[in-house]
Design an enzyme around this catalytic site. Structure first.
Site, PDB file in Angstrom:
ATOM      1  N   ASP A   1       0.865  -1.167   0.000  1.00 23.41           N
ATOM      2  CA  ASP A   1       0.000   0.000   0.000  1.00 23.41           C
ATOM      3  C   ASP A   1       0.906   1.223   0.000  1.00 23.41           C
ATOM      4  OD1 ASP A   1      -1.674   2.160   0.733  1.00 23.41           O
ATOM      5  OD2 ASP A   1      -3.018   0.836   1.852  1.00 23.41           O
TER       6      ASP A   1
ATOM      7  N   SER B   1      -1.015  12.530 -12.950  1.00 21.60           N
ATOM      8  CA  SER B   1      -1.827  13.586 -12.358  1.00 21.60           C
ATOM      9  C   SER B   1      -3.247  13.525 -12.914  1.00 21.60           C
ATOM     10  CB  SER B   1      -1.164  14.947 -12.618  1.00 21.60           C
ATOM     11  OG  SER B   1      -1.855  15.976 -11.960  1.00 21.60           O
TER      12      SER B   1
ATOM     13  N   LYS C   1      -4.104  16.157  -6.446  1.00 21.82           N
ATOM     14  CA  LYS C   1      -3.393  16.206  -7.729  1.00 21.82           C
ATOM     15  C   LYS C   1      -2.589  17.493  -7.884  1.00 21.82           C
ATOM     16  CE  LYS C   1      -4.669  12.229  -9.430  1.00 21.82           C
ATOM     17  NZ  LYS C   1      -3.691  11.109  -9.443  1.00 21.82           N
TER      18      LYS C   1
END
Length: 268
Positions: A69, A146, A164
């Protein structure tokens, strides 16, 4: 989609892809495999990673996976240590792990907001940070995945926009700080891409017709179209590209998000 790049473009180079078990990230891994790269996939779901590695192996690549993760810095570090042990050092890193859901800002819980920021932004930092010493040796490159939310606001996407935008500023900061070590950092900004989990989640609220109306080219991208540009950015073809945000959205950024915002608000 027909391969358009030289088959040896990334030969003897190792590419690490976070979130590499599916979607655009897997498409990037496949495109790298088709031009000779070794692949290390990182993700949370072992079944997806196993299937992905089988696909890459069928393309002739040496490929392995690590279950991690990206929010867990220790697990990410272990994944890069495994990559180093197997292949010597990574030459390129794709920071692609991401999370998303639709919610108006007033209904996003602290945990929900934090989850997206932790996966997208903190996860990208963990991967870049863990890769640094290897990339310094190989004079390698980092590609951050992004999103259009970093450039313009989308309704019910405040958490993603914050994450982002942070990713793109992280990219620029690393381009500045690590450029003297020969490490390039860039980001790619996909538009709507067919067949991805993210688009399936949005399909009931924002239809393909709405998306097509937002894109001057009038259609979704296919994953391979994003992947081909990603490979170029990871390769020597982009040896002087550093600190750049490369938009691959069919022109959507020129139109804006009004149609998306209207569809989301109409859905309630």
């Amino acid at each position: 989609m027909r391969a358009l790049l030289p088959k040896d473009l990334l030969r003897q180079r190792t590419v690490f892809v976070s979130g590499g078990g599916s979607g655009v990230n897997l498409a990037i891994a496949k495109a790298c495999a088709q031009v000779g790269a070794n692949l290390v996939l990182c993700g949370r779901t072992e079944t997806k990673l196993k299937d992905a590695v089988e696909e890459l192996t069928a393309l002739g690549a040496e490929a392995v996976y690590a279950i991690a993760d990206v929010r867990d810095a220790t697990a990410v570090k272990a994944a890069f240590e495994m990559a180093e042990e197997r292949f010597g050092a990574v030459d390129a890193v794709v920071c692609g792990a991401a999370g998303n859901f639709l919610a108006p800002a007033e209904r996003i819980s602290s945990n929900g907001f934090r989850a997206v920021v932790d996966i997208d932004l903190l996860g990208s930092f963990h991967c870049a940070h863990a890769a640094y010493e290897q990339l310094r040796r190989t004079r390698g490159t980092i590609l951050f995945v992004s999103g259009g939310q970093s450039q313009m606001p989308f309704a019910h996407q405040a958490h993603v926009a914050a994450a982002k935008a942070g990713v793109d500023q992280l990219m620029r900061s690393l381009a500045l700080e690590w450029g003297p070590h020969g490490i390039r950092s860039n980001s790619i900004v996909p538009g709507p891409v067919s067949g991805t989990e993210g688009m399936r989640r949005l399909a009931e609220t924002v239809t393909e017709q709405v998306w097509a109306g937002m894109v001057p080219l009038g259609r979704f991208a296919v994953p391979e179209e994003i992947a081909q540009i990603a490979v170029v950015l990871l390769s020597p073809l982009a040896a002087y590209v550093n600190g750049s945000q490369v938009v691959v959205d069919g022109g959507m950024a020129t139109v804006g998000s009004a149609a998306f915002n209207h569809a989301v608000r109409q859905a309630g």
